[in-house]
Design a protein around this motif. Sequence first.
Motif, PDB file in Angstrom:
ATOM      1  N   GLY A  10       0.815  -1.222   0.000  1.00  0.00           N
ATOM      2  CA  GLY A  10       0.000   0.000   0.000  1.00  0.00           C
ATOM      3  C   GLY A  10       0.840   1.260   0.000  1.00  0.00           C
ATOM      4  O   GLY A  10       1.975   1.272  -0.493  1.00  0.00           O
ATOM      5  N   ASP A  33       1.089  -8.914  -1.848  1.00  0.00           N
ATOM      6  CA  ASP A  33      -0.237  -8.418  -1.451  1.00  0.00           C
ATOM      7  C   ASP A  33      -1.294  -9.410  -1.932  1.00  0.00           C
ATOM      8  O   ASP A  33      -1.101 -10.111  -2.931  1.00  0.00           O
ATOM      9  CB  ASP A  33      -0.478  -7.038  -2.083  1.00  0.00           C
ATOM     10  N   ARG A  38      -3.712  -4.521  -7.377  1.00  0.00           N
ATOM     11  CA  ARG A  38      -2.679  -3.616  -6.856  1.00  0.00           C
ATOM     12  C   ARG A  38      -1.284  -4.078  -7.301  1.00  0.00           C
ATOM     13  O   ARG A  38      -0.449  -3.278  -7.723  1.00  0.00           O
ATOM     14  CB  ARG A  38      -2.737  -3.572  -5.332  1.00  0.00           C
ATOM     15  N   VAL A  86       0.268  -4.189   6.551  1.00  0.00           N
ATOM     16  CA  VAL A  86      -1.132  -4.302   6.114  1.00  0.00           C
ATOM     17  C   VAL A  86      -1.943  -3.186   6.769  1.00  0.00           C
ATOM     18  O   VAL A  86      -1.484  -2.529   7.709  1.00  0.00           O
ATOM     19  CB  VAL A  86      -1.724  -5.685   6.479  1.00  0.00           C
ATOM     20  N   TYR A 105      -6.451  -8.149   9.605  1.00  0.00           N
ATOM     21  CA  TYR A 105      -5.476  -8.370   8.521  1.00  0.00           C
ATOM     22  C   TYR A 105      -4.121  -8.756   9.084  1.00  0.00           C
ATOM     23  O   TYR A 105      -3.414  -9.596   8.550  1.00  0.00           O
ATOM     24  CB  TYR A 105      -5.340  -7.100   7.666  1.00  0.00           C
ATOM     25  N   SER A 108      -4.204 -12.360  10.370  1.00  0.00           N
ATOM     26  CA  SER A 108      -4.169 -13.384   9.319  1.00  0.00           C
ATOM     27  C   SER A 108      -2.775 -13.433   8.679  1.00  0.00           C
ATOM     28  O   SER A 108      -2.277 -14.504   8.310  1.00  0.00           O
ATOM     29  CB  SER A 108      -5.287 -13.174   8.292  1.00  0.00           C
ATOM     30  N   LYS A 126       5.330  -2.889  10.741  1.00  0.00           N
ATOM     31  CA  LYS A 126       5.442  -1.610  10.040  1.00  0.00           C
ATOM     32  C   LYS A 126       4.114  -0.854  10.153  1.00  0.00           C
ATOM     33  O   LYS A 126       4.095   0.367  10.247  1.00  0.00           O
ATOM     34  CB  LYS A 126       5.804  -1.886   8.562  1.00  0.00           C
ATOM     35  N   THR A 128       0.778   0.697  11.794  1.00  0.00           N
ATOM     36  CA  THR A 128       0.547   1.334  13.093  1.00  0.00           C
ATOM     37  C   THR A 128      -0.421   0.459  13.882  1.00  0.00           C
ATOM     38  O   THR A 128      -1.511   0.151  13.405  1.00  0.00           O
ATOM     39  CB  THR A 128      -0.064   2.733  12.903  1.00  0.00           C
ATOM     40  N   GLU A 157       6.264   3.547  10.837  1.00  0.00           N
ATOM     41  CA  GLU A 157       6.657   4.400   9.711  1.00  0.00           C
ATOM     42  C   GLU A 157       6.149   5.824   9.936  1.00  0.00           C
ATOM     43  O   GLU A 157       4.989   6.022  10.253  1.00  0.00           O
ATOM     44  CB  GLU A 157       6.087   3.824   8.411  1.00  0.00           C
ATOM     45  N   LEU A 159       6.584   8.314   7.517  1.00  0.00           N
ATOM     46  CA  LEU A 159       6.474   9.080   6.266  1.00  0.00           C
ATOM     47  C   LEU A 159       5.114   9.761   6.187  1.00  0.00           C
ATOM     48  O   LEU A 159       4.134   9.308   6.793  1.00  0.00           O
ATOM     49  CB  LEU A 159       6.670   8.166   5.050  1.00  0.00           C
ATOM     50  N   GLU A 161       2.218  11.091   3.395  1.00  0.00           N
ATOM     51  CA  GLU A 161       1.839  11.001   1.982  1.00  0.00           C
ATOM     52  C   GLU A 161       2.073  12.353   1.324  1.00  0.00           C
ATOM     53  O   GLU A 161       1.901  13.400   1.952  1.00  0.00           O
ATOM     54  CB  GLU A 161       0.381  10.572   1.854  1.00  0.00           C
ATOM     55  N   SER A 271      -5.685   8.718   6.247  1.00  0.00           N
ATOM     56  CA  SER A 271      -6.092   7.448   6.834  1.00  0.00           C
ATOM     57  C   SER A 271      -5.609   7.296   8.267  1.00  0.00           C
ATOM     58  O   SER A 271      -6.000   6.369   8.962  1.00  0.00           O
ATOM     59  CB  SER A 271      -5.535   6.303   5.988  1.00  0.00           C
ATOM     60  N   LYS A 275      -7.913   7.722  12.863  1.00  0.00           N
ATOM     61  CA  LYS A 275      -7.857   6.309  13.258  1.00  0.00           C
ATOM     62  C   LYS A 275      -6.903   6.109  14.445  1.00  0.00           C
ATOM     63  O   LYS A 275      -7.224   5.397  15.401  1.00  0.00           O
ATOM     64  CB  LYS A 275      -7.393   5.497  12.044  1.00  0.00           C
ATOM     65  N   ARG A 342      -8.834   8.991   1.692  1.00  0.00           N
ATOM     66  CA  ARG A 342      -9.329   8.395   2.931  1.00  0.00           C
ATOM     67  C   ARG A 342      -9.506   9.480   4.000  1.00  0.00           C
ATOM     68  O   ARG A 342      -8.587  10.234   4.277  1.00  0.00           O
ATOM     69  CB  ARG A 342      -8.364   7.301   3.417  1.00  0.00           C
TER      70      ARG A 342
HETATM   71  P1  NAI Z   1      -3.080   0.406   2.461  1.00  0.00           P
HETATM   72  O1  NAI Z   1      -4.485   0.070   2.664  1.00  0.00           O
HETATM   73  O2  NAI Z   1      -2.681   1.368   1.386  1.00  0.00           O
HETATM   74  O3  NAI Z   1      -2.228  -0.934   2.192  1.00  0.00           O
HETATM   75  C1  NAI Z   1      -2.387  -2.108   2.919  1.00  0.00           C
HETATM   76  C2  NAI Z   1      -2.266  -3.287   1.946  1.00  0.00           C
HETATM   77  O4  NAI Z   1      -2.220  -4.495   2.703  1.00  0.00           O
HETATM   78  C3  NAI Z   1      -3.442  -3.428   0.978  1.00  0.00           C
HETATM   79  O5  NAI Z   1      -2.971  -3.371  -0.355  1.00  0.00           O
HETATM   80  C4  NAI Z   1      -4.041  -4.805   1.323  1.00  0.00           C
HETATM   81  O6  NAI Z   1      -4.520  -5.498   0.182  1.00  0.00           O
HETATM   82  C5  NAI Z   1      -2.857  -5.511   1.929  1.00  0.00           C
HETATM   83  N1  NAI Z   1      -3.199  -6.636   2.797  1.00  0.00           N
HETATM   84  C6  NAI Z   1      -4.122  -6.680   3.795  1.00  0.00           C
HETATM   85  N2  NAI Z   1      -4.118  -7.894   4.375  1.00  0.00           N
HETATM   86  C7  NAI Z   1      -3.173  -8.622   3.742  1.00  0.00           C
HETATM   87  C8  NAI Z   1      -2.684  -9.957   3.902  1.00  0.00           C
HETATM   88  N3  NAI Z   1      -3.163 -10.759   4.868  1.00  0.00           N
HETATM   89  N4  NAI Z   1      -1.716 -10.393   3.066  1.00  0.00           N
HETATM   90  C9  NAI Z   1      -1.224  -9.582   2.109  1.00  0.00           C
HETATM   91  N5  NAI Z   1      -1.638  -8.318   1.914  1.00  0.00           N
HETATM   92  C10 NAI Z   1      -2.592  -7.830   2.737  1.00  0.00           C
HETATM   93  O7  NAI Z   1      -2.536   0.920   3.865  1.00  0.00           O
HETATM   94  P2  NAI Z   1      -1.323   1.929   4.147  1.00  0.00           P
HETATM   95  O8  NAI Z   1      -1.778   3.337   4.030  1.00  0.00           O
HETATM   96  O9  NAI Z   1      -0.113   1.481   3.408  1.00  0.00           O
HETATM   97  O10 NAI Z   1      -1.110   1.671   5.697  1.00  0.00           O
HETATM   98  C11 NAI Z   1      -0.558   0.470   6.188  1.00  0.00           C
HETATM   99  C12 NAI Z   1      -0.235   0.662   7.660  1.00  0.00           C
HETATM  100  O11 NAI Z   1       0.748   1.694   7.809  1.00  0.00           O
HETATM  101  C13 NAI Z   1      -1.421   1.089   8.512  1.00  0.00           C
HETATM  102  O12 NAI Z   1      -1.313   0.473   9.758  1.00  0.00           O
HETATM  103  C14 NAI Z   1      -1.236   2.587   8.647  1.00  0.00           C
HETATM  104  O13 NAI Z   1      -1.788   3.082   9.837  1.00  0.00           O
HETATM  105  C15 NAI Z   1       0.278   2.714   8.685  1.00  0.00           C
HETATM  106  N6  NAI Z   1       0.800   3.988   8.229  1.00  0.00           N
HETATM  107  C16 NAI Z   1       0.245   4.639   7.147  1.00  0.00           C
HETATM  108  C17 NAI Z   1       0.764   5.842   6.708  1.00  0.00           C
HETATM  109  C18 NAI Z   1       0.169   6.542   5.533  1.00  0.00           C
HETATM  110  O14 NAI Z   1       0.527   7.705   5.318  1.00  0.00           O
HETATM  111  N7  NAI Z   1      -0.710   5.938   4.769  1.00  0.00           N
HETATM  112  C19 NAI Z   1       1.936   6.451   7.352  1.00  0.00           C
HETATM  113  C20 NAI Z   1       2.470   5.671   8.413  1.00  0.00           C
HETATM  114  C21 NAI Z   1       1.904   4.501   8.843  1.00  0.00           C
END
Ligand code: NAI
Length: 480
Positions: A10, A33, A38, A86, A105, A108, A126, A128, A157, A159, A161, A271, A275, A342
């Motif tokens: 993601g 993934d 994706r 995830v 997620y 699993s 990685k 949160t 992380e 970073l 967006e 996002s 949350k 989001r």
């Molecule tokens: P996202 O929703 O863009 O990506 C998550 C990915 O994980 C999805 O593509 C999904 O299909 C995949 N996934 C879910 N369950 C899976 C499994 N069992 N096996 C394989 N793939 C699986 O989420 P994003 O934004 O990357 O965030 C991920 C984490 O990082 C969250 O906990 C978020 O809070 C944290 N985070 C996000 C930031 C941001 O700016 N978006 C910054 C810092 C941390």
Amino acid sequence: MVKICCIGAGYVGGPTMAVIALKCPSIEVAVVDISVSRIAAWNGDQLPIYEPGLDEVVKQCRGNNLFFSTDIEKHVFEADIIFVSVNTPTKTRGLGAGKAADLTYWESAARMIADVSKSNKIVVEKSTVPVKTAEAIEKILTHNSRGIKYQILSNPEFLAEGTAIQDLFNPDRVLIGGRETPEGQKAIQALKDVYAQWVPEDRIISTNLWSAELSKLAANAFLAQRISSVNAMSALCEATGADVSQVSHAVGKDTRIGPKFLQASVGFGGSCFQKDILNLVYICECNGLPEVANYWKQVIKINDYQKNRFVNRLVSSMFNTVSGKKIAILGFAFKKDTGDTRETPAIDVCKGLLGDKARLSIYDPQVTEDQIQRDLSLNKFDWDHPVHLQPMSPSAVKQVSVVWDAYEATKDAHGICILTEWDEFKTLDYQRIFDNMQKPAFVFDGRNVVNVDKLREIGFIVYSIGKPLDPWLQDMPAVA
Ligand code: NAI
């Protein structure tokens, strides 16, 4: 060759792993993934997320030491270090619904790691996650371990967006939490060795697991709190004739406070902030700390108040009704330089305007029509916030059109709402826009990007958040 596998391709997993691959040519990085589309996009010309600089990094490494795959089990089996990135959204049902993090997620992924592993692994959080998640993950892995040794690390992380690549190239800090045992320390060192390829050692901090997990929630809560603090001030500025930009400049000059994250706006989105604060609130409640929970919850309440206030200001300025009027929405993403929508404040503002039967014409340079229609028609969970309560009726959604140009969006409009701070909105030909609008022509700048004096000279009635009110608006009813 060290092998890294990242589960979750993601906004975090994709850019983070691309940068590790770029900076560590001797490491093979596989990003996996469950989403076939994706992964196909990561392997194609049009990457699934927009992020300045990301294309170049991915194109440089893909096929050399960076791979995107849906063959999760194979890559987990082969990896020495497994990052789990995830999604961890807020739970929408069951215990803790509306606040607690949904770790379905994550769980699993952990069970799958336990199922396919045949060698010792370092598993890195990685995503949160709530404090103490590592303990739960450890239990899942060790109870199913068949003699395999796992070390869990927390490496949240930081970073943002829109600036992800820059943030990853030059992080303020990299945080690694681990067990205080010799094995735990060895695992921390292994991950440190990866980051040390490009991050100065003094910026790599190691802590215990719980401090690392909590630091991420705390950092997001502090950042969001600054936005809610300045937004709360913006309401008082409008009531008193103070100018929020001047106030935040003066306040931010204090070196103890600093200038960043003090821009008043229609509210924060994305996002993470909401949350993660809800998650923090839930953890406080579970630990018998209701006062602390309420303190942080207020940050979200002010954010909702700010979005409501914006809608109310707009409607009251336009003679107390926008029914049947065309409102141009410039910007839908939650911030500039991303296509991510989001929790974008645009969703609540648009829903508020549609609730008053406005016709919306929306333009965002990076968000597709499909995404906007999906966001506006989704029946969102009630997080305890009235703005989310009403699902959009199909007829309301029909009042929305999505266009690919700001001039098209504003043609014949009664008012303009700027909801994302895209640079291009600063340099639009506002005279041309004014000439093609209904009169009186209104601009409601939710990001304080336009030159107010210039627009007023053209003839617009302008509302900017936290700025002295246009004489026109002063005569309108007060806004709660
Ligand atoms: P996202 O929703 O863009 O990506 C998550 C990915 O994980 C999805 O593509 C999904 O299909 C995949 N996934 C879910 N369950 C899976 C499994 N069992 N096996 C394989 N793939 C699986 O989420 P994003 O934004 O990357 O965030 C991920 C984490 O990082 C969250 O906990 C978020 O809070 C944290 N985070 C996000 C930031 C941001 O700016 N978006 C910054 C810092 C941390």
